[in-house]
Design an enzyme around this catalytic site. Structure first.
Site, mmCIF file in Angstrom:
data_model
loop_
_atom_site.group_PDB
_atom_site.id
_atom_site.type_symbol
_atom_site.label_atom_id
_atom_site.label_comp_id
_atom_site.label_asym_id
_atom_site.label_seq_id
_atom_site.Cartn_x
_atom_site.Cartn_y
_atom_site.Cartn_z
ATOM 1 C CE LYS A 52 -3.962 -2.098 2.318
ATOM 2 N NZ LYS A 52 -4.847 -2.072 3.493
ATOM 3 C CG HIS A 101 6.035 -14.653 -0.710
ATOM 4 N ND1 HIS A 101 5.823 -15.998 -0.944
ATOM 5 C CD2 HIS A 101 5.280 -13.993 -1.628
ATOM 6 C CE1 HIS A 101 4.964 -16.142 -1.938
ATOM 7 N NE2 HIS A 101 4.621 -14.945 -2.360
ATOM 8 C CE1 TYR A 113 1.863 -16.882 -5.052
ATOM 9 C CE2 TYR A 113 1.232 -16.205 -2.847
ATOM 10 C CZ TYR A 113 1.379 -15.920 -4.191
ATOM 11 O OH TYR A 113 1.032 -14.685 -4.672
#
Length: 373
Positions: free
Chosen positions: A237, A336, A345
């Site tokens: 973000k 990650h 995943y």
């Protein structure tokens, strides 16, 4: 004057609306000014991307039409009805529902904040003011890390081999029949090999340039394709694209991309373009085009509909784990931040699980034997 400072912040009602001017359609004018100011606040203060801003604005506009009310007359009950429609009639996914709720909550945060003066503006013009209509009892809590469709899974090794063989056959068929499209078919086959061979997302793959491959002194046999610099990784973000370097671990994939760069790519128009994947018109291959070609091949092969290009990335992570790669290495390869994300995943096979179980049992039985001895 701003409530907490000497200047009006971008997106303030006083900057978006001209004081002392009568509006012909005040409700519509104020709504548009709110949305314009919110866009400035998101882009300038929070550094969100234009697409995110447009998508959130679309949610607000849709809710305005659904509620048949302007934001200063919204109620929590209208949000309940809107969510019920999205779930019951449109069968939206949980992640989609949450994105709608986030957009409405943040818009309400903006128009109710004293920093931006919208509450005061609405009170003066309409005799009422906006309130926050998204609360903990009418929105979903984010309780899990992974909210995608439960049917989404890594592709098996057999499915990947089937896909890549089919892509290669399309190239051979086009060449044999002398048809147009052999170059693009070869490009597409290599795209899928690179996505699987380096565990890439669609956008990451699309934005690769020829200069993104580098030599790795620890793997000289791979030449200039020893590592791949991913410059457009998934954003967090308000941040710029995240970068990572992925070590090449599949020599056959290196051979495929080296052959493409050396023998195929120069035949495209505008080969001087920096993009690794060129279109017939000399532009950059887009993520949507990758998804479309994958879906076409998948459907022709009769593979499950839930398989998408991102499943190649899941498979890369899963197969490295199955082959005994160090979990921290796999996490870094995938880019990650947390090991738990890599675990999400991973969908290891039954054979792998049975092998690990057998090793665990053998260790346990061996330990018991030593204690008894």
């Amino acid at each position: 004057m701003c409530v907490f400072g000497s200047e009006e912040p971008p997106g303030s009602a006083r900057l978006e609306l001209v004081g002392g001017v009568a509006l012909l359609h005040p409700e519509d004018a104020v709504l548009e000014a709110m949305l314009s100011g919110w866009a400035k606040q998101q882009r300038g203060g929070r550094r969100l991307q234009p697409k995110t801003i447009r998508d959130r604005e679309a949610v607000v506009r849709r809710f305005v039409l659904f509620a048949e009310e302007y934001p200063w007359r919204w109620s929590a009950g209208q949000v309940d009805e809107f969510m019920a429609t999205l779930i019951g009639e449109e069968a939206k996914a949980e992640s989609t529902i949450r994105s709608y709720q986030v957009a409405l909550r943040q818009f309400c945060d903006y128009i109710t904040s004293p920093y931006y003066r919208w509450a005061t503006e609405c009170e003066q013009r309409f005799g009422t003011h906006p309130v926050q209509v998204c609360h903990e009892w009418n929105t979903a809590a984010h309780l899990v890390d992974f909210e995608a469709n439960a049917s989404r899974r890594p592709m098996t090794r057999q499915e990947i081999q089937l896909l890549l063989d089919f892509a290669d056959e399309r190239v051979e068929r086009a060449v044999r029949l002398g048809r147009k499209g052999a170059l693009t078919a070869y490009r597409d086959a290599t795209v899928f090999k690179v996505m699987y061979g380096w565990g890439l997302r669609c956008t990451e793959t699309s934005k690769l340039d020829t200069v993104d491959f580098y030599r790795n002194p620890k793997a000289p046999e791979l030449g200039r394709f020893g590592s791949l610099h991913v410059r457009y990784g998934k954003r967090t973000k308000g941040s710029a694209p995240r970068r990572r370097t992925v070590a090449s671990v599949m020599p056959w994939a290196v051979e495929a991309v080296e052959d493409y760069v050396t023998n195929i790519r120069p035949r495209f128009e505008s080969a001087g373009h920096p993009a690794l994947w060129l279109t017939e018109r000399g532009g950059r291959l887009r993520p949507r085009e990758i998804e479309s070609r994958f879906a076409s091949y998948r459907d022709e092969l009769g593979l499950p509909k839930e398989l998408v290009p991102h499943c190649l990335r899941h498979s890369y992570i899963t197969h490295l784990i199955e082959d005994g790669a160090d979990p921290k290495f796999v996490q870094d390869q995938a880019g990650h931040r947390f090991a738990s994300t890599t675990a999400i995943y991973t969908g290891v096979s039954t054979d792998f699980m049975n092998t690990m179980m057998r090793k665990a049992l053998d260790r346990a039985l061996g330990d018991e034997g030593e204690e008894m001895g």
